[in-house]
Scaffold this motif. Structure first.
Motif, PDB file in Angstrom:
ATOM      1  N   ARG A  63       0.885  -1.172   0.000  1.00  0.00           N
ATOM      2  CA  ARG A  63       0.000   0.000   0.000  1.00  0.00           C
ATOM      3  C   ARG A  63       0.919   1.218   0.000  1.00  0.00           C
ATOM      4  N   LEU A  64       0.672   2.145  -0.954  1.00  0.00           N
ATOM      5  CA  LEU A  64       1.500   3.345  -1.079  1.00  0.00           C
ATOM      6  C   LEU A  64       0.637   4.571  -1.360  1.00  0.00           C
ATOM      7  N   SER A  65       1.187   5.726  -1.059  1.00  0.00           N
ATOM      8  CA  SER A  65       0.545   6.987  -1.428  1.00  0.00           C
ATOM      9  C   SER A  65       0.689   7.196  -2.925  1.00  0.00           C
ATOM     10  N   THR A  66      -0.303   7.887  -3.504  1.00  0.00           N
ATOM     11  CA  THR A  66      -0.233   8.216  -4.919  1.00  0.00           C
ATOM     12  C   THR A  66       0.280   9.635  -5.089  1.00  0.00           C
TER      13      THR A  66
ATOM     14  N   GLU B 100       8.285   6.186  -0.887  1.00  0.00           N
ATOM     15  CA  GLU B 100       9.072   7.221  -0.230  1.00  0.00           C
ATOM     16  C   GLU B 100      10.189   6.698   0.669  1.00  0.00           C
TER      17      GLU B 100
ATOM     18  N   LEU C 290       2.615   5.702  -7.969  1.00  0.00           N
ATOM     19  CA  LEU C 290       2.718   5.466  -6.531  1.00  0.00           C
ATOM     20  C   LEU C 290       4.093   5.893  -6.053  1.00  0.00           C
TER      21      LEU C 290
ATOM     22  N   GLY D  91      -2.032  12.319  -4.000  1.00  0.00           N
ATOM     23  CA  GLY D  91      -2.345  12.468  -2.592  1.00  0.00           C
ATOM     24  C   GLY D  91      -3.261  11.402  -2.029  1.00  0.00           C
ATOM     25  N   GLY D  92      -3.682  10.460  -2.838  1.00  0.00           N
ATOM     26  CA  GLY D  92      -4.517   9.362  -2.363  1.00  0.00           C
ATOM     27  C   GLY D  92      -3.675   8.179  -1.904  1.00  0.00           C
ATOM     28  N   GLU D  93      -4.284   7.023  -1.978  1.00  0.00           N
ATOM     29  CA  GLU D  93      -3.595   5.796  -1.578  1.00  0.00           C
ATOM     30  C   GLU D  93      -4.011   4.687  -2.543  1.00  0.00           C
TER      31      GLU D  93
END
Length: 186
Positions: free
Chosen positions: A57-60, A138, A135, A63-65
């Motif tokens: 699971r990562l941030s897009t 980070e 995605l 700004g979403g996921e």
């Protein structure tokens, strides 16, 4: 002179890796995994052909996921960076592939954000008109989990979540499409 020799050697090694990936024979006796479409029976998670792809699971970038897996569709997971020359060569074909198969295949463009600059990522996405989800890895955790050692690296995964192909480097569009069709079971 020494720098030129080192760069030449690195380019030759990358070209050989791409060639070997695209032309490697299917010979289980020689230690190469058979290229049959693995099924859900493969339950172990490992970033290799014949194993279930590790979930993440990562941030897009927006700004979403986003999460993998997502709904039992085949998937293409592409690891890339804006500073990567081969990623720039591959980008137009990756966008084309996404546009052709987005209704049947989930796409994940995982940026190695821990080695990249977010402004450069945005500029790359705009320049190549990425329509696929971007995605942001980070902390490099997903790249580590997938044992990514060079970019671009692309995983092709069937509807059961099993990796059916892995490519390190750039391949022609027709080869990308062939691998997507393998993931689709065609």
């Amino acid at each position: 002179m020494r720098t030129l020799l080192i760069v030449g050697l690195l380019v030759a090694m990358a070209a050989f890796a791409v060639y070997q990936s695209a032309t490697q024979p299917d010979n289980p006796a020689a230690g190469t995994p058979a290229r049959t479409a693995p099924t859900a029976a493969a339950v172990d998670e490992k970033p290799a052909v014949g194993f279930r792809a590790p979930p993440f699971r990562l941030s897009t970038l927006e700004g979403g996921e986003a999460a993998f897996p997502n709904g039992g569709k085949p998937a293409v997971i592409n690891f890339w960076a804006s500073w990567c020359g081969p990623c720039r060569l591959e980008a137009p074909d990756l966008v084309r592939l996404h546009d052709a198969y987005k209704d049947r295949v989930e796409f994940y463009a995982v940026n190695l954000t821990d080695t990249d600059n977010l402004e450069d990522v945005r500029q790359f996405v705009q320049e190549y008109r990425f329509s696929l989800p971007v995605l942001l890895d980070e902390k490099g955790a997903v790249a580590n989990r997938y044992a990514v050692r060079g970019v671009p690296t692309t995983f092709y995964i069937n509807r059961d979540g099993v990796i059916v192909d892995v490519v390190v480097g750039v391949v022609p569009y027709a080869e990308m499409e062939r691998r997507v069709k393998r993931a689709l079971g065609e």
